[in-house]
Design an enzyme around this catalytic site. Structure first.
Site, PDB file in Angstrom:
ATOM      1  N   TYR A  17       0.851  -1.112  -0.019  1.00 16.52           N
ATOM      2  CA  TYR A  17      -0.144  -0.055   0.046  1.00 16.52           C
ATOM      3  C   TYR A  17       1.008   1.179  -0.031  1.00 16.52           C
ATOM      4  O   TYR A  17       0.363   2.367  -0.317  1.00 16.52           O
ATOM      5  CB  TYR A  17      -1.154  -0.066   1.118  1.00 16.52           C
ATOM      6  CG  TYR A  17      -1.900  -1.079   1.111  1.00 16.52           C
ATOM      7  CD1 TYR A  17      -2.207  -2.024   0.183  1.00 16.52           C
ATOM      8  CD2 TYR A  17      -2.645  -1.344   2.457  1.00 16.52           C
ATOM      9  CE1 TYR A  17      -2.935  -2.982   0.214  1.00 16.52           C
ATOM     10  CE2 TYR A  17      -3.514  -2.385   2.057  1.00 16.52           C
ATOM     11  CZ  TYR A  17      -3.661  -3.365   1.066  1.00 16.52           C
ATOM     12  OH  TYR A  17      -4.545  -4.395   1.293  1.00 16.52           O
ATOM     13  N   LYS A  25       3.918 -15.348   2.908  1.00 12.57           N
ATOM     14  CA  LYS A  25       4.184 -16.041   1.613  1.00 12.57           C
ATOM     15  C   LYS A  25       5.311 -16.534   1.213  1.00 12.57           C
ATOM     16  O   LYS A  25       5.840 -15.896   0.105  1.00 12.57           O
ATOM     17  CB  LYS A  25       3.222 -15.246   0.267  1.00 12.57           C
ATOM     18  CG  LYS A  25       2.789 -15.830  -0.929  1.00 12.57           C
ATOM     19  CD  LYS A  25       1.749 -17.270  -0.608  1.00 12.57           C
ATOM     20  CE  LYS A  25       1.257 -17.690  -1.860  1.00 12.57           C
ATOM     21  NZ  LYS A  25       0.626 -18.745  -1.770  1.00 12.57           N
ATOM     22  N   ASP A  45      -2.557 -17.980   2.263  1.00 11.24           N
ATOM     23  CA  ASP A  45      -3.660 -18.869   1.937  1.00 11.24           C
ATOM     24  C   ASP A  45      -4.054 -19.806   2.807  1.00 11.24           C
ATOM     25  O   ASP A  45      -5.181 -20.087   3.059  1.00 11.24           O
ATOM     26  CB  ASP A  45      -3.450 -19.445   0.384  1.00 11.24           C
ATOM     27  CG  ASP A  45      -2.049 -20.154   0.314  1.00 11.24           C
ATOM     28  OD1 ASP A  45      -1.054 -19.709   1.064  1.00 11.24           O
ATOM     29  OD2 ASP A  45      -1.711 -20.583  -0.637  1.00 11.24           O
ATOM     30  N   ASP A  90      -4.853  -6.764   6.273  1.00  9.83           N
ATOM     31  CA  ASP A  90      -6.091  -6.206   5.821  1.00  9.83           C
ATOM     32  C   ASP A  90      -7.001  -7.201   5.311  1.00  9.83           C
ATOM     33  O   ASP A  90      -8.197  -7.260   5.979  1.00  9.83           O
ATOM     34  CB  ASP A  90      -5.717  -5.384   4.424  1.00  9.83           C
ATOM     35  CG  ASP A  90      -6.580  -4.261   4.281  1.00  9.83           C
ATOM     36  OD1 ASP A  90      -7.879  -4.112   4.861  1.00  9.83           O
ATOM     37  OD2 ASP A  90      -6.661  -3.705   3.140  1.00  9.83           O
ATOM     38  N   ASP A 121     -10.429  -8.736   7.993  1.00 10.43           N
ATOM     39  CA  ASP A 121     -11.837  -8.479   7.443  1.00 10.43           C
ATOM     40  C   ASP A 121     -12.484 -10.146   7.538  1.00 10.43           C
ATOM     41  O   ASP A 121     -13.651 -10.272   7.914  1.00 10.43           O
ATOM     42  CB  ASP A 121     -11.914  -8.077   6.153  1.00 10.43           C
ATOM     43  CG  ASP A 121     -12.262  -6.353   6.102  1.00 10.43           C
ATOM     44  OD1 ASP A 121     -11.816  -5.952   7.200  1.00 10.43           O
ATOM     45  OD2 ASP A 121     -12.838  -5.932   5.086  1.00 10.43           O
TER      46      ASP A 121
END
Ligand code: NAD
Length: 361
Positions: free
Chosen positions: A146, A195, A227, A251, A255
């Site tokens: 970001y 990852k 994942d 992020d 959620d």
């Protein structure tokens, strides 16, 4: 104690939910002999309407002069709001990125707790959530994708967009230390999510986390690919204590965790720097679809105010009092629409704030 608090009411449901959190803060302050000194700050769409930009340097200076900032949420409906006709760097969300960077808020804490009383709102099967769960998602907030370089250009007649994901070892070390410190006060387990089978930034992340872990021999550490973590959150959320991860993964996972708890309207959050200063806000957005209807759930914002008392002011008893009042109101069967279930009493935003306030002991 005089609590110098900056208040960003923000956009959409922001002003409604922050008003209720201030009501509860004033009640706690009254009961425990403190005073709240609020400074109203403009950010997001509300700031664009007045100043033409989502966050001014003056507002940043005012925020820095406070001990902590309580925020609603910012942003509007991207399809209908005029704010989204502006170039990306002038849109409401740019204010959020700017304040995080300006205040060096690198550590984002998002608790995801399944309250016994809200088991009905949880979309998971009962055998999975039996006994509830309580995890803390620790997300790096000022680095990664970001904040990386981005570019859209035409290459050989084809529109091409690029975003870059960068972390240095110092950025990883400071968030890892915060994560381990928090784990020491909890159930002493850290799940570091990356990852590393694909990304160099993740391989560095994993190496640094493993180095930091050596200073915390009491904390059990495990590495998990993002994942797999997304799957484990719905398969067996009870296994998690502290989830430590980078910006974008955090992020998305936070959620997901919010949905597993039953409602985004329940999830508090804190963003901290290396001092006691913090920005406290609900995990959800400005919910333009329900703004102005008086039905938004103010609990996430009220619980964010409790986190503020705990982390920025060291007022643990006062924070406990807010959390106990929230639990009591839920136990008494009161619900906003987002967490409503059969046999419970549906109430609006303001009534929820009143009831929590009345239950402060
Ligand atoms: P959102 O979180 O605003 O809404 C998603 C869904 O959750 C909606 O159905 C909404 O009604 C519901 N919801 C959210 N908070 C609720 C609450 N307190 N009580 C009851 N229901 C609630 O996400 P979105 O629709 O993707 O984004 C809307 C706007 O918010 C966008 O402009 C986005 O950029 C912005 N946003 C801001 C922040 C922030 O200020 N930190 C975070 C996320 C999104």
């Amino acid at each position: 104690m005089n609590l110098k608090i900056g208040v960003i009411k923000g956009d959409g449901i922001g002003p409604e939910i922050v008003t209720e959190a201030m009501k509860v803060l004033d009640k706690v302050a009254g009961v425990y002999g403190h005073t709240c000194d609020y400074t109203q700050l403009l950010m997001g769409g509300a700031s664009i309407d007045v100043h033409g930009v989502p966050l001014t340097d003056e507002t940043i200076a005012e925020a820095k002069a406070c001990d902590a900032v309580l925020m609603g949420s910012i942003g509007g409906d991207a399809k209908t709001s005029p704010w989204y006709k502006l170039e990306p760097s002038k849109r409401p969300e740019a204010g959020l990125l700017k304040i995080r960077k300006a205040l060096n808020l690198f550590a984002n804490l998002r608790p995801a707790v399944l309250y016994e009383e809200l088991k009905g709102a949880c979309p998971l099967k009962e055998e999975i959530t039996e006994g509830g769960f309580d995890m803390m998602i620790m997300r790096e907030l000022t680095g990664g994708l970001y904040f990386g370089e981005r570019k859209t250009e035409e290459i050989d007649g084809v529109m091409t967009a690029k975003d870059s994901l960068t972390y240095n070892e110092e950025e990883i070390r400071r968030i890892a230390k915060r994560g381990f410190d928090i784990a020491m006060k909890r159930r002493k387990k850290v799940t570091s999510v990356d990852k590393a089978n694909v990304l160099d930034s993740s391989r560095l992340w994993r190496k640094v986390v493993e180095e930091v872990a050596k200073d915390y021999p009491e904390v059990a550490v495990e590495n998990m690919l993002v994942d797999n973590c997304a799957m484990q959150l719905v398969k067996d959320p009870k296994q998690f204590d502290v989830i430590l991860t980078e910006n974008m993964f955090g992020d998305i996972l936070s959620d997901e965790a919010s949905m597993v708890t039953g409602s985004i309207g329940m999830l508090a959050s804190a963003s901290l720097n290396e001092t006691k200063f913090g920005l406290y806000e609900p995990s959800g957005g400005s919910a333009p679809d329900i703004a102005g209807k008086g039905i938004a759930n103010p609990i996430a914002t009220i619980l964010s105010a409790a986190m503020m008392l705990r982390f920025s002011f060291d007022l643990d008893k006062e924070a406990d009092a807010i959390e106990a009042a929230v639990a009591k109101v839920l136990k008494d069967g009161y619900r906003t629409i987002d967490i409503m279930s059969e046999g419970k009493t549906q109430i609006g935003t303001e009534e929820m704030g009143d009831l929590i306030s009345e239950n402060i002991r």
